[in-house]
Design a protein around this motif. Sequence first.
Motif, short mmCIF file in Angstrom:
data_model
loop_
_atom_site.label_atom_id
_atom_site.label_comp_id
_atom_site.label_asym_id
_atom_site.label_seq_id
_atom_site.Cartn_x
_atom_site.Cartn_y
_atom_site.Cartn_z
N SER A 10 0.83 -1.21 0.00
CA SER A 10 0.00 0.00 0.00
C SER A 10 0.86 1.25 0.00
CB SER A 10 -0.93 0.02 1.22
OG SER A 10 -1.86 -1.03 1.17
N PHE A 11 1.89 1.27 0.83
CA PHE A 11 2.76 2.45 0.92
C PHE A 11 3.53 2.67 -0.38
CE2 PHE A 11 6.87 4.41 1.76
CZ PHE A 11 6.49 5.58 2.39
N PHE A 36 -7.88 -13.15 1.40
CA PHE A 36 -9.33 -13.14 1.36
C PHE A 36 -9.82 -13.88 0.11
CE2 PHE A 36 -8.99 -8.63 3.27
CZ PHE A 36 -8.85 -9.14 4.56
N PRO A 37 -11.07 -14.34 0.11
CA PRO A 37 -11.68 -14.80 -1.14
C PRO A 37 -11.71 -13.64 -2.14
CG PRO A 37 -12.98 -15.52 0.74
CD PRO A 37 -11.95 -14.56 1.27
N VAL A 38 -11.80 -13.95 -3.43
CA VAL A 38 -11.68 -12.92 -4.46
C VAL A 38 -12.72 -11.82 -4.30
CG1 VAL A 38 -11.86 -12.46 -6.93
CG2 VAL A 38 -10.61 -14.46 -6.14
N ASP A 39 -13.99 -12.18 -4.01
CA ASP A 39 -15.01 -11.14 -3.90
C ASP A 39 -14.71 -10.20 -2.73
OD1 ASP A 39 -15.72 -13.21 -2.00
OD2 ASP A 39 -17.67 -12.22 -1.80
N ALA A 40 -14.20 -10.76 -1.63
CA ALA A 40 -13.84 -9.94 -0.48
C ALA A 40 -12.61 -9.09 -0.79
CB ALA A 40 -13.58 -10.82 0.74
N ALA A 41 -11.68 -9.64 -1.58
CA ALA A 41 -10.48 -8.89 -1.96
C ALA A 41 -10.86 -7.69 -2.82
CB ALA A 41 -9.52 -9.80 -2.72
N VAL A 42 -11.84 -7.86 -3.72
CA VAL A 42 -12.31 -6.75 -4.55
C VAL A 42 -12.92 -5.66 -3.68
CG1 VAL A 42 -14.02 -6.08 -6.29
CG2 VAL A 42 -12.66 -8.16 -6.61
N ALA A 43 -13.75 -6.07 -2.71
CA ALA A 43 -14.39 -5.10 -1.82
C ALA A 43 -13.34 -4.38 -0.97
CB ALA A 43 -15.40 -5.81 -0.92
N ALA A 44 -12.38 -5.11 -0.43
CA ALA A 44 -11.33 -4.51 0.41
C ALA A 44 -10.49 -3.53 -0.40
CB ALA A 44 -10.44 -5.60 1.00
N THR A 45 -10.14 -3.92 -1.62
CA THR A 45 -9.35 -3.04 -2.49
C THR A 45 -10.12 -1.77 -2.83
OG1 THR A 45 -8.23 -4.95 -3.46
CG2 THR A 45 -8.10 -2.89 -4.67
N ALA A 46 -11.43 -1.91 -3.07
CA ALA A 46 -12.26 -0.75 -3.40
C ALA A 46 -12.29 0.24 -2.25
CB ALA A 46 -13.68 -1.20 -3.73
N VAL A 47 -12.34 -0.25 -1.02
CA VAL A 47 -12.34 0.63 0.16
C VAL A 47 -11.03 1.41 0.24
CG1 VAL A 47 -12.38 0.73 2.68
CG2 VAL A 47 -13.98 -0.76 1.46
N VAL A 48 -9.91 0.69 0.12
CA VAL A 48 -8.60 1.34 0.19
C VAL A 48 -8.44 2.33 -0.96
CG1 VAL A 48 -6.10 0.99 0.11
CG2 VAL A 48 -7.54 -0.63 1.35
N HIS A 49 -8.82 1.92 -2.16
CA HIS A 49 -8.67 2.76 -3.34
C HIS A 49 -9.51 4.03 -3.22
CE1 HIS A 49 -8.32 3.92 -7.56
NE2 HIS A 49 -7.42 2.97 -7.72
N GLY A 50 -10.76 3.87 -2.78
CA GLY A 50 -11.65 5.02 -2.64
C GLY A 50 -11.17 5.99 -1.57
N THR A 218 -5.28 -1.02 7.78
CA THR A 218 -3.83 -0.94 7.59
C THR A 218 -3.51 -0.50 6.17
OG1 THR A 218 -3.43 -2.69 9.23
CG2 THR A 218 -1.68 -2.28 7.63
N GLY A 219 -4.21 -1.08 5.20
CA GLY A 219 -4.00 -0.68 3.81
C GLY A 219 -4.32 0.79 3.60
N VAL A 220 -5.41 1.27 4.19
CA VAL A 220 -5.81 2.67 4.05
C VAL A 220 -4.75 3.60 4.65
CG1 VAL A 220 -7.47 4.43 4.79
CG2 VAL A 220 -8.28 2.21 3.96
N LEU A 221 -4.33 3.31 5.87
CA LEU A 221 -3.37 4.19 6.57
C LEU A 221 -2.03 4.25 5.85
CD1 LEU A 221 -4.11 3.28 10.30
CD2 LEU A 221 -4.74 5.37 9.07
N GLY A 226 1.80 6.85 1.93
CA GLY A 226 2.45 6.89 0.62
C GLY A 226 2.15 8.18 -0.12
N VAL A 227 0.91 8.66 -0.03
CA VAL A 227 0.54 9.94 -0.66
C VAL A 227 1.37 11.08 -0.06
CG1 VAL A 227 -1.30 11.65 -0.94
CG2 VAL A 227 -1.79 9.21 -1.26
#
Length: 262
Positions: A10-11, A36-50, A218-221, A226-227
């Motif tokens: 993430s950083f 995570f399962p793929v569907d959960a990984a997509v949701a988790a990534t979307a949260v971090v990305h958003g 953790t991914g979000v923080l 990184g930003v």
Amino acid sequence: MEYVAIALVSFAVSTLTLYSGFGLGTVLMPVFALFFPVDAAVAATAVVHGANSLFKVAVVGRGADRTIILKFGVPAVAAAFAGATALGAMAHLGSIYSYHLGSREATITPIKVVMGFLMLAFAAFELAPSLRKLKFDRRYLFAGGALSGFFGGLSGHQGALRSAFLAKVGISTEAFVGTNAAIGFMVDAARLAVYAFLFARGDIGSSLGSSAWPLVATGVLFAFAGVLAGKRFLHKVTMGAVQTLTGAMLVAIALALAAGLV
């Protein structure tokens, strides 16, 4: 182990994508999929990305070019829905070839091959000395936004095509980064609205239980960190460096996409 992996990826990727404008979701989703399962990984990534998109707007959005946001960003968001609709219509085409790379199955589809070659073509404009000096007239912003949005909705890689186009409209590094962040947030807001509906209905992310949220946080923080790290050196980064980074990442993602790895 999973916290270290998510934090480092993430950083590092968030720092690079502040300049390139794309790549965080492409790289982070496979890492989440390890845990995570793929569907959960997509949701988790979307949260971090958003969350990362919103944070980037707060940090670097001041330098955004409002004219480009309106003329490029609005048609990009609208065309993304058309691209997503087209994806549903093309889903019956199926795969061209599937193979295993270790325990992972890679699937090559017509859409991925087309997008891979399209990204390679854009990469040539960023990396070839005779082509990288070319500029797109701003009267083509609407068409560029519509094309990047449509193909982004079709493949999910809208940021790559957006960055390739915006790097050619003759703006400063600060304006490129800020404008890319603002348009990226617009796209993410539309996408997250759809994901939120599907999540509430239980169609995706159903296995993303309460125990998974600390890893998402953790991914979000670390994406935020990184930003901030990238912002510190923004004044030292030239558009030439941005074009080189954009071109290199386009090539990497194009090859991975055409090979069915993403």
